[in-house]
Motif scaffolding. Sequence first.
Motif, PDB file in Angstrom:
ATOM      1  N   SER A 117       0.835  -1.202   0.000  1.00 41.41           N
ATOM      2  CA  SER A 117       0.000   0.000   0.000  1.00 41.41           C
ATOM      3  C   SER A 117       0.869   1.251   0.000  1.00 41.41           C
ATOM      4  O   SER A 117       0.612   2.205  -0.748  1.00 41.41           O
ATOM      5  CB  SER A 117      -0.922   0.002   1.220  1.00 41.41           C
ATOM      6  N   ALA A 118       1.916   1.244   0.817  1.00 41.09           N
ATOM      7  CA  ALA A 118       2.821   2.393   0.870  1.00 41.09           C
ATOM      8  C   ALA A 118       3.612   2.536  -0.428  1.00 41.09           C
ATOM      9  O   ALA A 118       3.843   3.662  -0.921  1.00 41.09           O
ATOM     10  CB  ALA A 118       3.767   2.247   2.055  1.00 41.09           C
ATOM     11  N   ALA A 119       4.004   1.397  -1.014  1.00 41.59           N
ATOM     12  CA  ALA A 119       4.788   1.439  -2.246  1.00 41.59           C
ATOM     13  C   ALA A 119       3.993   2.020  -3.409  1.00 41.59           C
ATOM     14  O   ALA A 119       4.551   2.701  -4.287  1.00 41.59           O
ATOM     15  CB  ALA A 119       5.278   0.029  -2.594  1.00 41.59           C
ATOM     16  N   LEU A 120       2.691   1.771  -3.437  1.00 42.47           N
ATOM     17  CA  LEU A 120       1.860   2.294  -4.528  1.00 42.47           C
ATOM     18  C   LEU A 120       1.849   3.819  -4.547  1.00 42.47           C
ATOM     19  O   LEU A 120       1.694   4.433  -5.607  1.00 42.47           O
ATOM     20  CB  LEU A 120       0.431   1.756  -4.400  1.00 42.47           C
ATOM     21  N   HIS A 121       2.018   4.432  -3.400  1.00 42.73           N
ATOM     22  CA  HIS A 121       2.051   5.892  -3.353  1.00 42.73           C
ATOM     23  C   HIS A 121       3.294   6.457  -4.045  1.00 42.73           C
ATOM     24  O   HIS A 121       3.302   7.624  -4.465  1.00 42.73           O
ATOM     25  CB  HIS A 121       2.008   6.373  -1.891  1.00 42.73           C
ATOM     26  N   LEU A 122       4.324   5.634  -4.165  1.00 39.45           N
ATOM     27  CA  LEU A 122       5.534   6.086  -4.853  1.00 39.45           C
ATOM     28  C   LEU A 122       5.303   6.246  -6.352  1.00 39.45           C
ATOM     29  O   LEU A 122       6.076   6.920  -7.040  1.00 39.45           O
ATOM     30  CB  LEU A 122       6.671   5.085  -4.613  1.00 39.45           C
ATOM     31  N   CYS A 123       4.235   5.621  -6.856  1.00 42.06           N
ATOM     32  CA  CYS A 123       3.911   5.710  -8.284  1.00 42.06           C
ATOM     33  C   CYS A 123       3.077   6.946  -8.619  1.00 42.06           C
ATOM     34  O   CYS A 123       2.822   7.219  -9.810  1.00 42.06           O
ATOM     35  CB  CYS A 123       3.149   4.456  -8.727  1.00 42.06           C
ATOM     36  N   VAL A 124       2.643   7.651  -7.602  1.00 44.09           N
ATOM     37  CA  VAL A 124       1.777   8.811  -7.829  1.00 44.09           C
ATOM     38  C   VAL A 124       2.601  10.009  -8.301  1.00 44.09           C
ATOM     39  O   VAL A 124       3.603  10.372  -7.673  1.00 44.09           O
ATOM     40  CB  VAL A 124       1.006   9.175  -6.540  1.00 44.09           C
ATOM     41  N   GLU A 125       2.217  10.589  -9.427  1.00 40.00           N
ATOM     42  CA  GLU A 125       2.881  11.781  -9.956  1.00 40.00           C
ATOM     43  C   GLU A 125       1.799  12.837 -10.213  1.00 40.00           C
ATOM     44  O   GLU A 125       1.273  12.978 -11.314  1.00 40.00           O
ATOM     45  CB  GLU A 125       3.643  11.452 -11.237  1.00 40.00           C
ATOM     46  N   ALA A 126       1.459  13.548  -9.166  1.00 37.21           N
ATOM     47  CA  ALA A 126       0.344  14.499  -9.217  1.00 37.21           C
ATOM     48  C   ALA A 126       0.603  15.662 -10.169  1.00 37.21           C
ATOM     49  O   ALA A 126      -0.331  16.248 -10.720  1.00 37.21           O
ATOM     50  CB  ALA A 126       0.067  15.028  -7.808  1.00 37.21           C
ATOM     51  N   GLU A 127       1.878  16.005 -10.373  1.00 36.96           N
ATOM     52  CA  GLU A 127       2.183  17.180 -11.206  1.00 36.96           C
ATOM     53  C   GLU A 127       2.140  16.878 -12.705  1.00 36.96           C
ATOM     54  O   GLU A 127       2.130  17.790 -13.517  1.00 36.96           O
ATOM     55  CB  GLU A 127       3.564  17.725 -10.826  1.00 36.96           C
ATOM     56  N   ASP A 128       2.170  15.628 -13.108  1.00 38.70           N
ATOM     57  CA  ASP A 128       2.159  15.260 -14.522  1.00 38.70           C
ATOM     58  C   ASP A 128       0.716  15.001 -14.968  1.00 38.70           C
ATOM     59  O   ASP A 128       0.108  13.988 -14.585  1.00 38.70           O
ATOM     60  CB  ASP A 128       2.998  13.998 -14.738  1.00 38.70           C
ATOM     61  N   PRO A 129       0.122  15.909 -15.778  1.00 38.03           N
ATOM     62  CA  PRO A 129      -1.289  15.755 -16.186  1.00 38.03           C
ATOM     63  C   PRO A 129      -1.534  14.496 -17.018  1.00 38.03           C
ATOM     64  O   PRO A 129      -2.639  13.952 -17.019  1.00 38.03           O
ATOM     65  CB  PRO A 129      -1.576  17.015 -16.994  1.00 38.03           C
ATOM     66  N   ASP A 130      -0.497  14.007 -17.741  1.00 39.57           N
ATOM     67  CA  ASP A 130      -0.665  12.822 -18.566  1.00 39.57           C
ATOM     68  C   ASP A 130      -0.780  11.534 -17.730  1.00 39.57           C
ATOM     69  O   ASP A 130      -1.179  10.492 -18.248  1.00 39.57           O
ATOM     70  CB  ASP A 130       0.498  12.678 -19.545  1.00 39.57           C
ATOM     71  N   LYS A 131      -0.382  11.638 -16.475  1.00 40.02           N
ATOM     72  CA  LYS A 131      -0.383  10.436 -15.623  1.00 40.02           C
ATOM     73  C   LYS A 131      -1.389  10.538 -14.478  1.00 40.02           C
ATOM     74  O   LYS A 131      -1.324   9.763 -13.523  1.00 40.02           O
ATOM     75  CB  LYS A 131       1.021  10.208 -15.052  1.00 40.02           C
ATOM     76  N   GLN A 132      -2.316  11.492 -14.587  1.00 38.20           N
ATOM     77  CA  GLN A 132      -3.281  11.669 -13.503  1.00 38.20           C
ATOM     78  C   GLN A 132      -4.184  10.450 -13.333  1.00 38.20           C
ATOM     79  O   GLN A 132      -4.498  10.033 -12.212  1.00 38.20           O
ATOM     80  CB  GLN A 132      -4.133  12.914 -13.768  1.00 38.20           C
ATOM     81  N   ALA A 133      -4.628   9.870 -14.450  1.00 34.16           N
ATOM     82  CA  ALA A 133      -5.507   8.691 -14.362  1.00 34.16           C
ATOM     83  C   ALA A 133      -4.778   7.531 -13.700  1.00 34.16           C
ATOM     84  O   ALA A 133      -5.332   6.841 -12.821  1.00 34.16           O
ATOM     85  CB  ALA A 133      -5.980   8.297 -15.756  1.00 34.16           C
ATOM     86  N   PHE A 134      -3.531   7.309 -14.101  1.00 34.49           N
ATOM     87  CA  PHE A 134      -2.733   6.241 -13.493  1.00 34.49           C
ATOM     88  C   PHE A 134      -2.501   6.501 -12.006  1.00 34.49           C
ATOM     89  O   PHE A 134      -2.578   5.588 -11.177  1.00 34.49           O
ATOM     90  CB  PHE A 134      -1.396   6.122 -14.228  1.00 34.49           C
ATOM     91  N   SER A 135      -2.249   7.765 -11.669  1.00 31.19           N
ATOM     92  CA  SER A 135      -2.024   8.120 -10.262  1.00 31.19           C
ATOM     93  C   SER A 135      -3.266   7.869  -9.424  1.00 31.19           C
ATOM     94  O   SER A 135      -3.179   7.386  -8.288  1.00 31.19           O
ATOM     95  CB  SER A 135      -1.596   9.588 -10.160  1.00 31.19           C
TER      96      SER A 135
END
Length: 368
Positions: free
Chosen positions: A210-228
């Motif tokens: 669960s904690a590791a999944l947060h490392l994949c979050v890139e809130a500043e990149d609009p192209d990756k918002q859905a993935f985040s």
Amino acid sequence: MMEEVHEVKSALSVHGHNIKVTEVLKDGDALTFLIVSKKLSGTGEYHVDRTCDDFEWLQQHLFSQEDVPGIQGVIFPPLPTKAQVNASAKVMKQLGFLGLGEWQPYCKALETFLRQVASHGILNKNKAVEIFLTSSDPPGRQRAKKNIFNRLSQAVEEMRKEGHKDVDEFFQTKRDHNLALTGYTKSAAERFLDVVLTEQKIAVACGHFSAALHLCVEAEDPDKQAFSRICVKLSEVFDSMKKNMMSVAENNMNTLGLGLDLESRYQEAEKEMLFRRTCKLVELETARKNAEKAKPVKKAAMEEVKKAAETEFDHICGVAKQEIARFEGARVEMLQQAMVQWCEKQLLTAKESADQFNQHLQAFRGMA
């Protein structure tokens, strides 16, 4: 520090079935347990703090009542292995379920021990029990003295007695059953402990993922918002899985786990009682043989020894039969209660988890 206790009859001034071990305090490597007992007369409670050494002091006084007729036929409530802060792997293995859960299971085991002692028709008459539960002063140090378990340790040198054929079919049957049940219950408790430890490991792994999944979050990149967003939601799902597995493990530990642990320790206590009786049987048979072979000048003395041994053995057998009947009734009730509580707790946890996972499912559908 209190004086050495003399074992005399004493009625308890507390409700034995309401004794509670409410808290454990750690001071360095020392553990102190807070014990609360309700007074029989009027309102109010006794609050005393006792260490592991104090519990051993009480147990030694219970073992040292050789003047009580039939005492060796008593199934003594089992005192858990002495608890230690930062205990070794060997001690933790001996504690089993009692070494888990930040000492709450151990407090529960001590509470059960005290309630069993306080409700026992023979043991609760010992003055040490009243002092242990009500005195604000710590009990005195137990001086080394002869007791029935000293005799037991000496008798271990003659293990042939353990397989000695019994003259009473009732006790021979109980010995055979106990020998099998002691192994089965110990094995069941160990296997169930493995299950709980595995559940705890799964809970920790879910927390890490669960904690590791947060490392994949890139809130500043609009192209990756859905993935985040998916990563954040998956993180919440695994956090729920972690909490669910922790609840399942805790339920297992506090219900059926403690029930199996107590059952295992009580089977050992019954085994010790049956062995003490077998040792007395061997002593009686020896006394009878000596009386038969005694020369006329020693005949009268040997007959007196034989009669004394017969009287003592009869007392032990009488008490032992009552103890076995009481123990077997309590054992069935205890295991039944543990299993009912186990089912109720797990059903409640399963319902709560199902509701939680359903919410996660609806959230994923909304994202789609």
